[in-house]
Design an enzyme around this catalytic site. Structure first.
Site, mmCIF file in Angstrom:
data_model
loop_
_atom_site.group_PDB
_atom_site.id
_atom_site.type_symbol
_atom_site.label_atom_id
_atom_site.label_comp_id
_atom_site.label_asym_id
_atom_site.label_seq_id
_atom_site.Cartn_x
_atom_site.Cartn_y
_atom_site.Cartn_z
ATOM 1 C CB THR A 72 -0.947 0.018 1.222
ATOM 2 O OG1 THR A 72 -0.140 -0.065 2.424
ATOM 3 C CG2 THR A 72 -1.926 -1.131 1.185
ATOM 4 C CG HIS A 102 11.557 0.145 16.303
ATOM 5 N ND1 HIS A 102 11.695 -1.217 16.443
ATOM 6 C CD2 HIS A 102 12.812 0.624 16.134
ATOM 7 C CE1 HIS A 102 12.965 -1.544 16.346
ATOM 8 N NE2 HIS A 102 13.670 -0.447 16.172
ATOM 9 C CG ASP A 159 17.500 -2.241 16.909
ATOM 10 O OD1 ASP A 159 16.481 -1.539 17.065
ATOM 11 O OD2 ASP A 159 17.916 -2.593 15.788
ATOM 12 C CD GLU A 215 12.936 0.269 12.762
ATOM 13 O OE1 GLU A 215 13.839 1.012 12.362
ATOM 14 O OE2 GLU A 215 13.168 -0.901 13.157
ATOM 15 C CD GLU A 255 1.732 5.063 3.635
ATOM 16 O OE1 GLU A 255 2.494 4.786 2.689
ATOM 17 O OE2 GLU A 255 1.087 4.195 4.260
ATOM 18 C CG ASP A 262 15.689 2.446 16.511
ATOM 19 O OD1 ASP A 262 15.669 1.523 17.337
ATOM 20 O OD2 ASP A 262 15.621 2.241 15.283
ATOM 21 C CG HIS A 285 19.142 -6.484 13.400
ATOM 22 N ND1 HIS A 285 18.836 -6.070 12.120
ATOM 23 C CD2 HIS A 285 18.657 -5.510 14.211
ATOM 24 C CE1 HIS A 285 18.198 -4.909 12.160
ATOM 25 N NE2 HIS A 285 18.084 -4.548 13.435
#
Length: 711
Positions: free
Chosen positions: A263, A338, A348, A386, A398, A415, A515
């Site tokens: 979208t 996030h 993170d 995120e 949006e 963050d 990560h």
């Protein structure tokens, strides 16, 4: 499916924002006692309140927040992610320390997950097809957390499924130059599997560059030289140090754009048009899989890569909480972070959420006691999904595009709040520099020295300013976190604040366990920030910035600082492109004039502000002036400037691919036109980009001139 929950008999934050300017004093709940002079139009920053907030931000509470937030993996849309949604709501609805209202907004977005039934794998196969070696399917369980059943196996989100097999070729960082060098050396790339290391170019770019040469699959690993300063032995890495263990694998999104893939430019609501996933752009073109450097050392033979990733529509939630402004409730200062992580996510993003919760607790307590209410509204945000591509924040921008463009003062992003414990690191657009500096000068830096955060920051990262002399370096904003849609899409003055490491002591491109399944509470507690003093320093810095933006009578946005940036970009264009442009009869004269007009208008506006501050200004004068400061950033937007770059509209901060460090559109266009004919479409694009710049700068100057002057 998108829905807004009504909680505790009060309006959800999303609904509240929709009321806009109609709110005001009437929007403040009955029975709320507002202390004088908070309800007065002359309300200004209360230094006693500021000091009280600084003193109440507690390192131990931040530590306990982090322990709770990171005790289990919380991948976007997972059950644990929903538990954290409810935790945030409870905190923001607490009767003693909560906000005016809090609620959630949900979006149905396309995410990517590895198959639970068919794990992704990398095998070395012999000539007869037998498996000689298989890569690890998850990190080694070194501290217990890595064995949690909810730890998602390493994968490249949005990489397509497939089982390519071929000879292995090492391709360095997977850049275009790396593949060109291999090709020129006669290395067979067609139908090969390439092994690349993180860094240099973006994740997806490695697969895109590889596919151009007929490569059938990509492996990506984290090199210890890039993350651990070369240390790779188990006894040199976590849990013995902060280094990444050999089995550590960096997960990540390999989607090119930000926001929901189906979208673009529309919120992912039930009524929105959706692309067919087969026709959506931005996904990696070939199967890709991340591995640990322990496995990368072994892979020197024919390799088979099996990727079974799948796309799924999932409901992902943002959590929004609001403190309504007493004087200007229709002006919003937004502060976001996030919530989702790839695994436990202690650094993170939970280090940022831990700070967010503590700051909202302190401000909420003052609010509930009736001792404070900000001049402008404060919006706290916990963004969902995120890690998959800034999805929650993008869907919010949006959906709220018009309201935010009309009413948002600034966006503060935290963050990762603490990468390490050496110094502050801040990124932002030029007007926010002064408010960050003011905050940093008033707060003591962690550690034994008596330096302020500002003076400590200068020791580690500085630049020479022609206006101010030696100052800390303020970085620019790319697209690495949730500030991206606010600055690039909406043109809202934005910043990102964190504590980081000493670049003189490490060459790590980011903190080592980024990560991976080793980014845990104990990792932060033992190695990243023992004592949590750096977390507290970030909380105080962000808290001070937030109060200055929400409570100051005059917005502390110094638009004159844009003059220095524009002059620097212009000088680079003149020095490195001027001669080339002259050869093609393209003059930089109009751009020079536009920069001069901006400088003059910014100077005059600064003088006007100084004069008003010395007197007793009319509230309408203050409001008009603040709107000029707030709306300046919007004047640099041009939705047609970069048609090939989704969401990038800001003509000063769009991605720069050209080698000259000047205005990105001009730099990129000149780079493409360099070896083309004088009447080519490429040189016409150079002229178009120059015109876009001139119009944007002249519009910015006009915005800063007295509002009664139409021309």
């Amino acid at each position: 499916m998108q829905c807004v929950k009504v909680l505790g008999g009060v309006l959800g934050a999303a609904a509240l924002l929709g009321l806009g300017i109609i709110l005001g004093h009437f929007a403040i709940p009955k029975g709320t006692d507002l202390p004088a002079p908070s309800a007065s139009a002359s309300q200004d920053l209360d230094l006693e309140i500021l000091e009280a907030v600084m003193g109440q931000l507690d390192a131990d509470r931040i530590r306990e927040n982090l322990r709770e937030l990171s005790k289990e993996p919380h991948l976007a849309t997972s059950p644990r992610d929903e538990v954290l949604v409810q935790l945030l709501l409870r905190r923001w609805q607490d009767p003693e320390s909560g906000l005016d209202s809090a609620g959630t907004s949900e979006y149905e977005v396309l995410l990517s997950f590895p198959s639970q039934k068919q794990p992704n794998r990398v095998d070395v196969v012999g000539p007869a097809g037998g498996i000689l070696f298989s890569s690890q399917r998850s990190e080694e369980n070194l501290t217990g957390e890595q064995g949690d059943p909810n730890v998602v196996p390493p994968y490249a989100a949005y990489a397509p499924p497939g089982t390519p097999q071929g000879l292995l070729v090492y391709a360095n960082r997977g850049s275009e130059e790396d593949f060109m060098e291999l090709y020129q050396q006669g290395i067979k790339l067609q139908d090969s599997i390439v092994l690349t290391r993180y860094g240099g170019v973006g994740r997806r770019a490695k697969a895109v560059n590889a596919a151009k040469y007929g490569v059938s699959g990509v492996l990506v690993y984290t090199d210890p030289a890039d993350i651990n300063d070369g240390k790779s032995l188990p006894n040199e890495t976590f849990p013995h140090s902060w280094g990444l263990p050999p089995s550590g694998v960096e997960r990540g999104s390999y989607f090119e754009y930000f926001g929901d893939p189906l979208t673009p430019y529309l919120p992912a609501n039930p009524s929105s048009f959706r692309l067919d996933s087969d026709n959506a752009s931005g996904f990696p073109p070939i199967p890709t899989q991340p591995i640990g450097f322990k496995d990368a050392e072994v892979l020197l033979c024919q390799v088979n890569v099996s990727v079974y990733n799948r796309l799924e529509l999932r409901n992902s939630s943002n959590v929004l909480g609001i403190i309504r402004g007493a004087v200007e409730p229709d002006r919003y200062v937004l502060y976001g972070n996030h919530r989702d992580s790839w695994v436990h996510g202690a650094v993170d993003p939970s280090s940022g959420t831990a700070v967010l919760l503590e700051l909202s607790r302190v401000l909420g307590t003052l609010l509930k006691k009736g001792t404070w209410r900000p001049r402008r509204s404060i919006v706290f945000a916990s963004w969902g999904a995120e890690e998959f591509g800034l999805i929650g924040s993008t869907e919010f921008t949006e959906e709220s595009f018009s309201k935010l463009q009309e009413r948002a003062v600034a966006y503060i992003n935290v963050d990762i709040s603490v990468f390490a414990n050496a110094t502050l690191r801040a990124q932002g657009t030029p007007p926010v520099q002064s408010v960050i500096f003011s905050a940093a000068k008033q707060i003591r830096a962690p550690g034994p020295s008596s330096l302020s955060i500002y003076d400590n920051w200068i020791r580690y990262s500085n630049r020479s300013s022609p206006v101010y002399g030696l100052v800390p370096s303020l970085g620019t904003l790319g697209a690495g976190s949730d500030y991206a849609p606010f600055i690039h899409f909406l043109g809202i003055s934005s910043m990102d604040i964190a504590y980081t490491y000493d670049r003189g002591k490490t060459s790590a491109r980011i903190y080592p366990t980024y990560h991976t399944a080793f980014d845990t509470f104990d990792y932060v507690d033992k190695f990243v920030d023992p004592g949590f003093s750096s977390h507290q320093a970030v909380a105080r810095t962000v808290g001070s910035v937030l109060l200055r933006l929400s409570d100051s009578l005059f917005l502390p946005l110094n638009v004159s600082d844009y003059s220095e940036t524009l002059r620097s970009l212009l000088q680079a264009a003149q020095q490195d492109l001027g001669g080339l442009l002259e050869q093609h009869n393209i003059s930089l004269g109009p751009l020079v004039t536009a920069v001069e007009k901006f400088e003059e208008a910014a100077t005059v506006l600064g003088q006007h502000i100084s004069a008003l501050q010395k007197g007793t200004p009319d509230p309408l004068q203050v409001r008009m002036l603040n709107d000029q400061l707030m709306l300046l950033e919007r004047t640099f937007l041009n939705s047609r400037a970069f048609p090939e770059e989704r969401y990038y509209s800001h003509v000063l901060w769009a991605p720069r691919t050209g080698s000259v460090a000047t205005f990105p559109g001009l730099s990129n266009a000149c780079s493409k036109a360099m070896n083309t004919g004088p009447r080519s479409a490429a040189w016409a694009e150079v002229q178009r980009q120059l015109s876009i710049l001139v119009v944007a700068l002249e519009g910015a100057a006009a915005t800063l001139r007295p509002v009664a002057d139409l021309w």
